[in-house]
Design a protein around this motif. Structure first.
Motif, PDB file in Angstrom:
ATOM      1  N   GLN A 130      39.965  41.242  33.286  1.00 13.37           N
ATOM      2  CA  GLN A 130      40.903  41.441  34.392  1.00 13.37           C
ATOM      3  C   GLN A 130      40.212  41.043  35.698  1.00 13.37           C
ATOM      4  O   GLN A 130      39.048  41.390  35.928  1.00 13.37           O
ATOM      5  N   ARG A 131      40.940  40.323  36.554  1.00 11.52           N
ATOM      6  CA  ARG A 131      40.394  39.845  37.823  1.00 11.52           C
ATOM      7  C   ARG A 131      41.256  40.360  38.968  1.00 11.52           C
ATOM      8  O   ARG A 131      42.469  40.140  38.958  1.00 11.52           O
ATOM      9  N   ALA A 132      40.630  41.034  39.908  1.00 14.35           N
ATOM     10  CA  ALA A 132      41.369  41.656  41.020  1.00 14.35           C
ATOM     11  C   ALA A 132      41.263  40.792  42.277  1.00 14.35           C
ATOM     12  O   ALA A 132      40.245  40.125  42.508  1.00 14.35           O
ATOM     13  N   TYR A 133      42.317  40.847  43.106  1.00 10.21           N
ATOM     14  CA  TYR A 133      42.376  40.033  44.321  1.00 10.21           C
ATOM     15  C   TYR A 133      42.976  40.827  45.477  1.00 10.21           C
ATOM     16  O   TYR A 133      43.809  41.722  45.272  1.00 10.21           O
ATOM     17  N   TYR A 187      46.169  41.645  40.379  1.00  7.73           N
ATOM     18  CA  TYR A 187      45.235  41.250  39.329  1.00  7.73           C
ATOM     19  C   TYR A 187      45.899  40.252  38.404  1.00  7.73           C
ATOM     20  O   TYR A 187      47.120  40.122  38.355  1.00  7.73           O
ATOM     21  N   ASP A 188      45.073  39.531  37.671  1.00  4.73           N
ATOM     22  CA  ASP A 188      45.530  38.746  36.532  1.00  4.73           C
ATOM     23  C   ASP A 188      44.457  38.852  35.456  1.00  4.73           C
ATOM     24  O   ASP A 188      43.511  39.623  35.581  1.00  4.73           O
ATOM     25  N   ALA A 237      36.721  42.972  35.501  1.00  6.24           N
ATOM     26  CA  ALA A 237      36.490  44.081  34.577  1.00  6.24           C
ATOM     27  C   ALA A 237      36.875  43.660  33.165  1.00  6.24           C
ATOM     28  O   ALA A 237      37.984  43.179  32.943  1.00  6.24           O
ATOM     29  N   PRO A 238      35.968  43.827  32.196  1.00 10.03           N
ATOM     30  CA  PRO A 238      36.309  43.501  30.810  1.00 10.03           C
ATOM     31  C   PRO A 238      37.254  44.540  30.225  1.00 10.03           C
ATOM     32  O   PRO A 238      37.163  45.727  30.534  1.00 10.03           O
ATOM     33  N   TRP A 239      38.161  44.080  29.391  1.00  8.21           N
ATOM     34  CA  TRP A 239      39.093  44.967  28.701  1.00  8.21           C
ATOM     35  C   TRP A 239      38.854  44.892  27.206  1.00  8.21           C
ATOM     36  O   TRP A 239      38.347  43.879  26.683  1.00  8.21           O
TER      37      TRP A 239
END
Length: 306
Positions: free
Chosen positions: A271-274, A149-150, A170-172
């Motif tokens: 947050q962005r997952a990969y 993630y980043d 996903a918002p944090w």
């Protein structure tokens, strides 16, 4: 074994089956002299006489017959491997996955449960790692798939050696003590400014959230005092409850009684997952299957935490 060596073994097997150089040449669409030359090379490589004259024909020596038996097994194994690894083949084998806790718990483990029934020959080996650790394993060929993630405010540097498939976002928000006097409508710089004198809690194994915190604090006109580090989000909440500081938490995560989770707006922290794999591996059926399933699940399932 190289392609040429495999072809020589195939010629030997065909000679054992057909009994003549001419028949072998016709079956593989080449010349008799080519068959003879390739078998001579094979004999030199093996250090043994493989064929001997038999009138106007040739026949296999005992060593030649024995090698032909081995060659049949080897060629069958090569073909099995080719079919096993070919795009579109039934996924099987062991897929090694290194990823962060949310990706494993909320997205990968449910797939593993389903795959046990739908693809019983496919085994998933799981290792929990933060993004930098998982990418190091990927570069060292110690894992096949990295779940990373980043953040939108701390984007990962592009790496031409790998391919990243975007999964979920996903918002944090900012986790603060429940007793904190903070208006619900505060925008991100105003919210950060209210905690300028507080200690800040960041991840102990990843720097992305610290980068995001420093960026937002700069927008609010101060430098955050980053002191505490914790990998577990439960521990971060425990630290907040104990009055040790404030820190980022994913929106939607269940919060402790002593914690208040404030949304971040203007700008948001996302947050962005990969799913990350090395180029050249993307067509491997197990990797293709798991990546596709993760992408599909991400499109329909919101993560609960990280």
């Amino acid at each position: 074994m190289s392609g040429m060596e495999t072809r020589r073994l195939q010629l030997l097997v065909e000679l054992a089956r057909l009994g003549s150089m001419r028949a072998v040449a016709e079956s593989v669409n080449t010349t008799t002299s080519t068959v003879s030359q390739q078998l001579s090379v094979l004999a030199r490589e093996m250090g043994a006489t493989l064929i001997e004259p038999d009138g106007r024909r040739v026949r296999l020596t005992p060593a030649g017959r024995r090698l032909a038996e081995h060659a049949a097994v080897i060629l069958a194994a090569v073909e099995t491997a080719r079919l096993d690894l070919a795009p579109g083949a039934e996924p099987n084998g062991t897929l090694r996955v290194a990823g962060f806790a949310t990706a494993i718990r909320a997205h990968l483990l449910p797939l593993v449960t389903d795959l046990a029934a739908s693809h019983p020959r496919l085994h998933v080996l799981v290792r929990e790692h933060e993004p930098a650790e998982a990418l190091e394993l990927l570069a060292a060929d110690a894992t096949d798939l990295a779940l990373t993630y980043d953040y939108n405010l701390a984007p990962a540097a592009p790496d031409p050696a790998v391919h990243a498939t975007a999964l979920w976002t996903a918002p944090w928000g900012l986790g603060v003590p429940a007793c904190a006097d903070v208006p619900d409508a505060a925008d991100t710089p105003e919210l950060f400014a209210r905690f300028r004198t507080q200690d800040w809690i960041v991840n102990s194994r990843n720097t992305a959230d610290e980068t995001a915190i420093r960026t937002l604090a700069s927008m609010a006109g101060f430098t955050p005092r980053i002191t505490h580090q914790a990998d577990s989000l439960d521990l971060v909440q425990g630290m907040i409850t104990a009055g040790l500081g404030v820190g980022l938490l994913p929106i939607g995560t269940p919060v402790f009684p002593g914690v208040r989770l404030m949304p971040l707006t203007g700008p948001q922290v996302v947050q962005r997952a990969y799913a990350v794999a090395r180029h050249g591996r993307l067509a491997w059926p197990p990797l293709t299957l798991i990546t596709d399933l993760l992408a599909r699940r991400s499109a329909t399932t919101a993560p609960d935490s990280s």
